[in-house]
Scaffold this active site. Structure first.
Site, short mmCIF file in Angstrom:
data_model
loop_
_atom_site.label_atom_id
_atom_site.label_comp_id
_atom_site.label_asym_id
_atom_site.label_seq_id
_atom_site.Cartn_x
_atom_site.Cartn_y
_atom_site.Cartn_z
N SER A 139 0.86 -1.19 0.00
CA SER A 139 0.00 0.00 0.00
C SER A 139 0.89 1.23 0.00
CB SER A 139 -0.85 0.01 1.27
OG SER A 139 -1.49 1.26 1.43
N TYR A 152 -1.94 -1.65 10.64
CA TYR A 152 -1.99 -1.95 9.20
C TYR A 152 -0.72 -1.47 8.50
CZ TYR A 152 -3.67 -1.72 4.34
OH TYR A 152 -3.80 -1.86 2.98
N1 LIG Z 1 -8.66 -0.68 -1.14
C1 LIG Z 1 -7.62 0.11 -0.90
O1 LIG Z 1 -7.76 1.36 -0.79
C2 LIG Z 1 -6.23 -0.47 -0.79
C3 LIG Z 1 -5.14 0.42 -0.88
C4 LIG Z 1 -3.86 -0.10 -0.77
C5 LIG Z 1 -3.66 -1.46 -0.60
N2 LIG Z 1 -4.72 -2.31 -0.51
C6 LIG Z 1 -4.43 -3.75 -0.30
O2 LIG Z 1 -5.01 -4.51 -1.35
C7 LIG Z 1 -5.24 -5.84 -0.91
C8 LIG Z 1 -6.64 -6.26 -1.35
O3 LIG Z 1 -7.60 -5.44 -0.69
P1 LIG Z 1 -8.91 -4.89 -1.41
O4 LIG Z 1 -8.85 -3.42 -1.42
O5 LIG Z 1 -9.16 -5.61 -2.68
O6 LIG Z 1 -10.00 -5.28 -0.30
P2 LIG Z 1 -11.17 -6.38 -0.29
O7 LIG Z 1 -12.08 -6.15 -1.43
O8 LIG Z 1 -11.72 -6.33 1.09
O9 LIG Z 1 -10.39 -7.76 -0.54
C9 LIG Z 1 -9.65 -8.39 0.45
C10 LIG Z 1 -9.42 -9.84 0.05
O10 LIG Z 1 -8.64 -10.47 1.08
C11 LIG Z 1 -9.29 -11.67 1.47
N3 LIG Z 1 -9.06 -11.97 2.89
C12 LIG Z 1 -9.23 -11.15 3.95
N4 LIG Z 1 -9.01 -11.81 5.09
C13 LIG Z 1 -8.68 -13.09 4.74
C14 LIG Z 1 -8.37 -14.27 5.46
N5 LIG Z 1 -8.35 -14.31 6.82
N6 LIG Z 1 -8.10 -15.40 4.77
C15 LIG Z 1 -8.13 -15.41 3.42
N7 LIG Z 1 -8.43 -14.33 2.68
C16 LIG Z 1 -8.71 -13.19 3.33
C17 LIG Z 1 -10.78 -11.41 1.23
O11 LIG Z 1 -11.47 -12.64 0.98
P3 LIG Z 1 -12.51 -13.35 1.98
O12 LIG Z 1 -13.17 -12.29 2.80
O13 LIG Z 1 -13.43 -14.08 1.05
O14 LIG Z 1 -11.66 -14.27 2.78
C18 LIG Z 1 -10.72 -10.59 -0.06
O15 LIG Z 1 -10.69 -11.45 -1.18
C19 LIG Z 1 -5.06 -5.85 0.60
O16 LIG Z 1 -3.81 -6.43 0.93
C20 LIG Z 1 -5.03 -4.35 0.96
O17 LIG Z 1 -4.22 -4.11 2.08
C21 LIG Z 1 -6.00 -1.84 -0.61
#
Ligand SMILES: NC(=O)c1ccc[n+]([C@@H]2O[C@H](COP(=O)([O-])OP(=O)(O)OC[C@H]3O[C@@H](n4cnc5c(N)ncnc54)[C@H](OP(=O)(O)O)[C@@H]3O)[C@@H](O)[C@H]2O)c1
Length: 261
Positions: A139, A152
């Site tokens: 991130s 985080y």
């Molecule tokens: N959205 C943002 O603004 C942003 C910015 C920078 C970085 N990121 C990073 O991008 C990555 C993806 O996030 P996203 O934004 O796409 O959010 P998201 O839509 O909430 O996706 C998160 C994913 O992680 C999985 N996950 C969460 N806890 C888990 C567990 N205990 N076991 C297995 N899988 C798990 C969830 O699947 P299930 O719930 O089905 O398990 C989901 O597929 C993350 O690492 C986040 O830190 C996001």
């Protein structure tokens, strides 16, 4: 045999979008998350878009060892792995004083340790073949600390450190490492973080980029063997300001984070 891509956190957001982007290029996919029904939908979409093969595997990455297990399942079912995308993760908007050590340990396991386990399990396979690519989805707040998201941030800084150092270890062995640092992206992340932080909802300071943009950037990073990618112009501007004046960048982060306080 076509390329095989393993993606954790593929049931929604960035992971789902990355799966779709790889499918459009004809890659086979091994998709991981907890929600099987969601994974099945993503797998069907990927097949329709050109993936020659998809497999799903439900894992709760908060459990120690699951990161390694998913890699051995992927090797069993797909026979090989070309790209490993460590993307699963969640955040919080909580002062350190209110975020217990137990909660921190769980977040560490999901966001960092499970990725470390997966990478370690995949490395012998990559080293034996002399090829492979590892993607860590960190991130922009893995590059600049944001108050009230310290747990985080810690996990995301660790991913950047791991990725940078690993790149140096593997560069002469034919194995690539890319660290992706997205800025604010429109996904379920913010709702999940609000629940994690016992808040009704979190404020959104800016309109974010779509997960599609990040998914495409992940594919590009692999194809062009990019070491690190920063996404969204406010994020890039922040890193530039931080280089010129850390104090000003600290102040900006304090302002931005105050909406979620
Ligand atoms: N959205 C943002 O603004 C942003 C910015 C920078 C970085 N990121 C990073 O991008 C990555 C993806 O996030 P996203 O934004 O796409 O959010 P998201 O839509 O909430 O996706 C998160 C994913 O992680 C999985 N996950 C969460 N806890 C888990 C567990 N205990 N076991 C297995 N899988 C798990 C969830 O699947 P299930 O719930 O089905 O398990 C989901 O597929 C993350 O690492 C986040 O830190 C996001």
């Amino acid at each position: 045999m076509s390329e095989v891509v393993v993606i954790t956190g593929a049931s929604s957001g960035i992971g789902r979008s990355a799966a779709i982007s790889f499918a459009e290029e004809g890659s086979g996919l091994f998709l991981v998350a907890r929600r099987e029904e969601r994974l099945r939908d993503v797998a069907e979409q990927c097949l329709a878009l050109g993936a020659p093969r998809t497999e799903i595997s439900a894992h709760d990455l908060s459990k120690p060892g699951e990161g390694a297990r998913l890699v051995s399942f992927a090797l069993e079912r797909m026979s090989k792995i070309d790209v490993l995308v460590c993307n699963a993760g969640y955040g919080c908007f909580t002062p350190v004083a209110d975020y217990s050590a137990e909660k921190m340990a769980r977040m560490w396991q999901v966001n960092f340790q499970s990725a470390y386990e997966s990478i370690q399990a995949a490395l012998p396979h990559f080293l034996q073949r002399g090829s492979g690519h590892i993607v860590l989805v960190s991130s922009i707040i893995g590059k600049k600390g944001m108050p009230f998201s310290a747990p985080y941030c810690a996990t995301k800084f660790a991913q950047v450190g791991l990725g940078e150092a690993l790149w140096g270890e593997l560069r002469e062995k034919g194995i690539g490492v890319s660290v992706i640092c997205p800025g604010y992206t429109e996904t379920e992340f913010h709702e999940v973080a609000a629940v994690e932080s016992n808040k009704a909802q979190t404020s959104r300071p800016l309109k974010g980029q779509s997960s599609r943009v990040v998914g495409q950037a992940i594919v590009r990073a692999v194809r062009k063997k990019k070491r690190q990618i920063h996404l969204t112009w406010p994020a890039k501007l922040l890193l530039l300001i931080n280089r010129i004046s850390t104090r000003l960048a600290d102040y900006i982060m304090l302002k931005v984070s105050s909406v979620n306080r």
